[in-house]
Write a protein that holds these residues in place. Structure first.
Motif, PDB file in Angstrom:
ATOM      1  N   GLY A 298       0.822  -1.208   0.000  1.00 48.02           N
ATOM      2  CA  GLY A 298       0.000   0.000   0.000  1.00 48.02           C
ATOM      3  C   GLY A 298       0.850   1.248   0.000  1.00 48.02           C
ATOM      4  O   GLY A 298       2.046   1.201   0.271  1.00 48.02           O
TER       5      GLY A 298
ATOM      6  N   ALA B 284      -3.135  -1.128  -2.405  1.00 44.41           N
ATOM      7  CA  ALA B 284      -4.108  -0.053  -2.182  1.00 44.41           C
ATOM      8  C   ALA B 284      -3.369   1.260  -1.985  1.00 44.41           C
ATOM      9  O   ALA B 284      -2.248   1.266  -1.488  1.00 44.41           O
ATOM     10  CB  ALA B 284      -4.952  -0.368  -0.949  1.00 44.41           C
TER      11      ALA B 284
ATOM     12  N   ILE C 167      -3.951   5.648  -1.040  1.00 41.29           N
ATOM     13  CA  ILE C 167      -4.814   6.749  -0.615  1.00 41.29           C
ATOM     14  C   ILE C 167      -4.165   8.045  -1.070  1.00 41.29           C
ATOM     15  O   ILE C 167      -2.938   8.183  -1.017  1.00 41.29           O
ATOM     16  CB  ILE C 167      -4.968   6.697   0.930  1.00 41.29           C
ATOM     17  CG1 ILE C 167      -5.944   5.570   1.304  1.00 41.29           C
ATOM     18  CG2 ILE C 167      -5.435   8.025   1.495  1.00 41.29           C
ATOM     19  CD1 ILE C 167      -6.243   5.491   2.782  1.00 41.29           C
TER      20      ILE C 167
ATOM     21  N   ASN D  23      -8.595   6.020  -9.005  1.00 46.10           N
ATOM     22  CA  ASN D  23      -9.081   4.886  -8.215  1.00 46.10           C
ATOM     23  C   ASN D  23      -8.418   4.746  -6.865  1.00 46.10           C
ATOM     24  O   ASN D  23      -8.146   3.627  -6.408  1.00 46.10           O
ATOM     25  CB  ASN D  23      -8.869   3.571  -8.972  1.00 46.10           C
ATOM     26  CG  ASN D  23     -10.051   3.279  -9.855  1.00 46.10           C
ATOM     27  OD1 ASN D  23     -11.198   3.546  -9.455  1.00 46.10           O
ATOM     28  ND2 ASN D  23      -9.795   2.766 -11.033  1.00 46.10           N
TER      29      ASN D  23
ATOM     30  N   ALA E 119      -8.284   4.668  -2.878  1.00 45.11           N
ATOM     31  CA  ALA E 119      -9.269   4.164  -1.923  1.00 45.11           C
ATOM     32  C   ALA E 119      -9.946   5.316  -1.179  1.00 45.11           C
ATOM     33  O   ALA E 119     -11.117   5.204  -0.788  1.00 45.11           O
ATOM     34  CB  ALA E 119      -8.594   3.218  -0.936  1.00 45.11           C
ATOM     35  N   GLU E 120      -9.226   6.419  -0.982  1.00 42.89           N
ATOM     36  CA  GLU E 120      -9.772   7.560  -0.250  1.00 42.89           C
ATOM     37  C   GLU E 120      -9.039   8.830  -0.675  1.00 42.89           C
ATOM     38  O   GLU E 120      -7.928   8.762  -1.204  1.00 42.89           O
ATOM     39  CB  GLU E 120      -9.483   7.445   1.256  1.00 42.89           C
ATOM     40  CG  GLU E 120     -10.016   6.232   1.949  1.00 42.89           C
ATOM     41  CD  GLU E 120     -11.317   6.493   2.669  1.00 42.89           C
ATOM     42  OE1 GLU E 120     -11.674   7.685   2.848  1.00 42.89           O
ATOM     43  OE2 GLU E 120     -11.970   5.514   3.034  1.00 42.89           O
TER      44      GLU E 120
ATOM     45  N   LYS F  66      -6.993   4.068   7.683  1.00 47.00           N
ATOM     46  CA  LYS F  66      -7.822   3.811   6.495  1.00 47.00           C
ATOM     47  C   LYS F  66      -7.055   2.980   5.470  1.00 47.00           C
ATOM     48  O   LYS F  66      -7.605   2.074   4.865  1.00 47.00           O
ATOM     49  CB  LYS F  66      -8.247   5.127   5.844  1.00 47.00           C
ATOM     50  CG  LYS F  66      -9.302   5.871   6.621  1.00 47.00           C
ATOM     51  CD  LYS F  66     -10.673   5.552   6.078  1.00 47.00           C
ATOM     52  CE  LYS F  66     -11.723   6.387   6.797  1.00 47.00           C
ATOM     53  NZ  LYS F  66     -13.086   6.041   6.405  1.00 47.00           N
ATOM     54  N   LEU F  67      -5.791   3.333   5.294  1.00 47.25           N
ATOM     55  CA  LEU F  67      -4.997   2.594   4.313  1.00 47.25           C
ATOM     56  C   LEU F  67      -4.900   1.122   4.717  1.00 47.25           C
ATOM     57  O   LEU F  67      -5.115   0.230   3.903  1.00 47.25           O
ATOM     58  CB  LEU F  67      -3.590   3.208   4.185  1.00 47.25           C
ATOM     59  CG  LEU F  67      -2.654   2.494   3.205  1.00 47.25           C
ATOM     60  CD1 LEU F  67      -3.231   2.459   1.795  1.00 47.25           C
ATOM     61  CD2 LEU F  67      -1.274   3.147   3.195  1.00 47.25           C
TER      62      LEU F  67
ATOM     63  N   LEU G  76      -6.908  -0.587   6.655  1.00 46.15           N
ATOM     64  CA  LEU G  76      -8.208  -1.245   6.532  1.00 46.15           C
ATOM     65  C   LEU G  76      -8.515  -1.596   5.074  1.00 46.15           C
ATOM     66  O   LEU G  76      -9.063  -2.662   4.790  1.00 46.15           O
ATOM     67  CB  LEU G  76      -9.324  -0.371   7.113  1.00 46.15           C
ATOM     68  CG  LEU G  76      -9.337  -0.292   8.648  1.00 46.15           C
ATOM     69  CD1 LEU G  76     -10.377   0.707   9.134  1.00 46.15           C
ATOM     70  CD2 LEU G  76      -9.581  -1.660   9.279  1.00 46.15           C
ATOM     71  N   HIS G  77      -8.122  -0.731   4.172  1.00 46.86           N
ATOM     72  CA  HIS G  77      -8.338  -1.033   2.757  1.00 46.86           C
ATOM     73  C   HIS G  77      -7.484  -2.205   2.303  1.00 46.86           C
ATOM     74  O   HIS G  77      -7.944  -3.049   1.548  1.00 46.86           O
ATOM     75  CB  HIS G  77      -8.061   0.191   1.884  1.00 46.86           C
ATOM     76  CG  HIS G  77      -9.233   1.104   1.817  1.00 46.86           C
ATOM     77  ND1 HIS G  77     -10.363   0.806   1.093  1.00 46.86           N
ATOM     78  CD2 HIS G  77      -9.482   2.281   2.424  1.00 46.86           C
ATOM     79  CE1 HIS G  77     -11.247   1.776   1.245  1.00 46.86           C
ATOM     80  NE2 HIS G  77     -10.735   2.681   2.048  1.00 46.86           N
TER      81      HIS G  77
ATOM     82  N   GLY H 159      -9.004  -5.286   3.736  1.00 44.86           N
ATOM     83  CA  GLY H 159     -10.279  -5.551   3.065  1.00 44.86           C
ATOM     84  C   GLY H 159     -10.077  -6.201   1.705  1.00 44.86           C
ATOM     85  O   GLY H 159     -10.872  -7.018   1.259  1.00 44.86           O
ATOM     86  N   LYS H 160      -8.970  -5.840   1.072  1.00 45.99           N
ATOM     87  CA  LYS H 160      -8.698  -6.359  -0.264  1.00 45.99           C
ATOM     88  C   LYS H 160      -8.059  -7.736  -0.228  1.00 45.99           C
ATOM     89  O   LYS H 160      -8.062  -8.444  -1.207  1.00 45.99           O
ATOM     90  CB  LYS H 160      -7.688  -5.435  -0.972  1.00 45.99           C
ATOM     91  CG  LYS H 160      -8.296  -4.242  -1.637  1.00 45.99           C
ATOM     92  CD  LYS H 160      -7.191  -3.514  -2.364  1.00 45.99           C
ATOM     93  CE  LYS H 160      -7.717  -2.813  -3.602  1.00 45.99           C
ATOM     94  NZ  LYS H 160      -6.640  -2.394  -4.484  1.00 45.99           N
TER      95      LYS H 160
END
Ligand code: G3D
Ligand code: MG
Length: 186
Positions: free
Chosen positions: A87, A120, A122, A149, A151-152, A170-171, A173-174, A177-178
């Motif tokens: 990420g 991911a 951000i 694209n 994530a946030e 947030k990063l 969690l993304h 999540g992925k």
């Protein structure tokens, strides 16, 4: 599997962006909750680590934060810089338009080329506290994050700590999540 084991998971994250956008300041703020007034250009690559607690997961998450360096050194070490990276925070300085343009021209391009395809990222507009000097509007930031694209889109102030913790969380969690880890936890 009967017993629930606590496992450790290490995530390698890259903090990317033009010189002086506030990459090192964001990391320092996140890691030690301190902000240095004196600008010291990072030499080489800095790697710092921090444990993150997430109530939602029964995993201990260790973040490895890779902070770039002087441009030239980075060119030489690009391959290892991105190897295993899951990420990124793509950081620009809200008061300097060129740093915003470099996100697509350089940083996203590099991340996509050299890191995992499912990584991911951000988009971060930093220095949100410098209200009178803002050159990149929130709308432009949001629009770019959609176009690439991300994530946030998050506006931060490394100086005052605004949204800094949120950005890293947030990063992560993304990323979780992925990844397959969600299924393993079911
Ligand atoms: P870099 O690691 O991306 O190269 P640094 O950037 O973290 O070294 O920061 C570069 C300069 O921007 C430093 O200022 C730093 O204090 C400042 N800075 C970083 N984040 C913020 C922020 O959120 N708000 C404000 N107001 N300044 C910030 P100097 O003056 O020391 O060069
Ligand atoms: Mg730096």
């Amino acid at each position: 599997m009967g017993e629930i084991k606590k496992r450790e998971w290490a995530l390698k994250l890259a903090i990317l962006g033009d010189p002086a956008v506030g990459k090192t300041s964001l990391i320092n703020k996140y890691i030690t909750d301190s902000f240095k007034e004196n600008y010291q250009p990072t030499l080489g690559v800095n790697i710092v680590s921090k444990y993150m607690r997430l109530e939602e997961f029964n995993y201990k998450i260790r973040l490895l934060l890779w902070d770039i360096a002087g441009q030239n050194k980075y060119e030489l070490t690009r391959q290892s810089f991105f190897q295993g990276c899951v990420g990124a925070l793509l950081v620009y300085d809200m008061t300097r338009y060129s740093t915003f343009e470099q996100i697509t021209i350089k940083w996203l391009e590099d991340f996509k080329k050299f890191s995992r395809s499912d990584g991911a990222y951000i988009l971060i507009g930093n220095k949100s506290d410098l209200k009178d000097s803002i050159k990149v509007s929130s709308e432009e930031g949001k629009l770019l994050s959609q176009q690439i694209n991300a994530a946030e889109y998050i506006e931060t102030s490394a100086k005052y700590g605004e949204n800094v913790e949120k950005a890293f969380k947030k990063l992560v969690l993304h990323i979780l999540g992925k990844s397959k880890i969600n299924h393993e936890l079911d």
